[in-house]
Design a protein around this motif. Structure first.
Motif, PDB file in Angstrom:
ATOM      1  N   LYS A 107      53.865  36.783  35.737  1.00  0.00           N
ATOM      2  CA  LYS A 107      52.603  35.932  35.768  1.00  0.00           C
ATOM      3  C   LYS A 107      52.828  34.646  35.193  1.00  0.00           C
ATOM      4  O   LYS A 107      52.186  33.571  35.597  1.00  0.00           O
TER       5      LYS A 107
ATOM      6  N   LYS B 193      44.424  35.926  31.343  1.00  0.00           N
ATOM      7  CA  LYS B 193      43.532  37.092  31.417  1.00  0.00           C
ATOM      8  C   LYS B 193      42.956  37.774  32.445  1.00  0.00           C
ATOM      9  O   LYS B 193      42.755  36.979  33.529  1.00  0.00           O
ATOM     10  N   ASP B 194      43.187  38.924  32.514  1.00  0.00           N
ATOM     11  CA  ASP B 194      42.759  40.005  33.650  1.00  0.00           C
ATOM     12  C   ASP B 194      41.167  39.869  33.612  1.00  0.00           C
ATOM     13  O   ASP B 194      40.641  41.007  33.242  1.00  0.00           O
TER      14      ASP B 194
ATOM     15  N   THR C 193      37.593  36.133  42.215  1.00  0.00           N
ATOM     16  CA  THR C 193      37.168  36.026  40.964  1.00  0.00           C
ATOM     17  C   THR C 193      36.101  35.010  40.783  1.00  0.00           C
ATOM     18  O   THR C 193      36.235  33.861  41.478  1.00  0.00           O
TER      19      THR C 193
END
Length: 358
Positions: free
Chosen positions: A113, A150-151, A185
């Motif tokens: 990531k 951040k998820d 998102t």
């Protein structure tokens, strides 16, 4: 379901109102841009959402859950503040990876990531450096990268591209839009740059002096603003906004006479005209003296004095020779491009029609 809801949220500092009864619903998976001038309340709104400030009144809901008084750690929001806020003793890699390390993510996932996000932001070559070895723009990109780690179900970005050169900003805007679509998102993004707002947003919230002026799909807000401040704040070059008296249902601006919408009886109104609707060079129109000429690559922006009013015109630069300063040009306006706003409330009242139809 709404991803985020502000319900009559207020906030003041030392008796000075920062947010005044703000009510706003943000759709799940949307890219919403909060646009407004400096000190409009954008950063305060975001700090309340992530839990760095407490409201003086009202509620904040996250996916229907009341988080008004929840600590930041329980809000599951990715946040990129205006300030860089990097850990000075950590490398760039460790700064970016910090949220994933906190969550206990596997080392391989963290590396994947971080590498992907660093590549998107063109900072792969900075991984071993510390913040004191970075330029301001580099620090900004590292802060953005860390915020995206951040998820989270909601990402909040407070003017994250300010200070970056335009070519990089343009690329990052495309990347952020793509990221929003890929992750499905919700993104909330603050800026005072209307071009950023129009480039990024599915919907735009116009905020001024702690109040929401308008919230609408980006294209609707640009083409048909429902408040004069939306017209003024969103769009570049800035719109022509003229305060004029009315007379027997008509108005006059820059030597042009137009009829007002039928139900407008006020003694004065505000007229708004986008620069692209001010045409220069046609044989019919009014004479204007060229005051300023700006070459913006593919576009020419011209400011002309017409019958005591300065009008801004914007038109494509291809195959067009810009007129010289102090030269005389012909300026024309179509009545249907002239928007009418209430002088007291700022609300949209309609569009003009030809005076000959009176």
């Amino acid at each position: 379901m709404h991803a985020v809801e502000f319900l009559s949220v207020s906030k003041a500092f030392r008796g000075k109102t920062a947010l005044d009864q703000v009510t706003l619903s943000v759709g799940e998976g949307s890219f919403t841009v909060v646009c407004g001038p400096p000190k409009a309340g954008k950063s305060v709104l975001f700090r309340l959402l992530v839990g760095l400030e407490q409201t003086d009144g009202g509620q904040i809901l996250l996916a229907g859950r009341d988080i008004t008084h929840a600590p930041p750690s329980e809000r599951n929001i990715g946040y990129v503040p205006q300030s860089f806020a990097l850990y000075p003793h950590m490398s760039v890699y460790d700064n970016i990876a910090y949220p994933l390390n906190l969550s206990g993510a596997p080392r391989e996932e963290i590396a994947r990531k971080v590498d992907a996000t660093a590549g998107m932001l063109s900072i792969t070559h900075l991984m071993k450096k510390t913040p004191d070895q970075l330029s301001g723009g580099e620090k900004q990109r590292v802060a953005v990268a860390r915020g995206l780690m951040k998820d989270a179900k909601v990402f909040v970005l407070d003017d994250p591209l300010v200070g970056l050169d335009y070519k990089l900003r343009e690329r990052l805007m495309d990347e952020l839009k793509q990221l929003c679509e890929e992750l499905k998102t919700t993104f909330l993004y603050a800026t005072s740059d209307s071009l950023e707002a129009l480039t990024l947003a599915q919907s735009i919230v116009v905020l001024e002096k702690g109040r929401i002026v308008e919230h609408a799909p980006a294209i609707d807000l640009y083409l048909q603003p429902q408040h004069v401040r939306s017209l003024d704040i969103v769009g570049f070059p800035r719109a022509n906004i003229v305060d004029v008296p009315t007379r027997s249902g008509t108005v006059s601006v820059a030597g042009f006479a137009f009829r007002l919408p039928q139900d407008v009886k006020a003694p004065a109104v505000i007229l708004g005209i986008r620069p692209e609707h001010v045409t220069v060079g046609r044989t019919e129109g009014r004479s204007g003296r060229v005051a300023i000429v700006e070459h913006l690559g593919s576009e020419i922006v011209l400011y002309a004095d017409c019958d005591g009013t300065q009008l801004t015109s914007a038109y494509p630069a291809s195959n067009v020779t810009a007129p010289a300063i102090d030269s005389t040009v012909t300026v024309s306006l179509r009545p249907e491009d002239v928007m009418v706003f209430d002088r007291d409330t700022g609300r949209f009242l309609g569009r003009c029609t030809p005076a000959a139809q009176a």
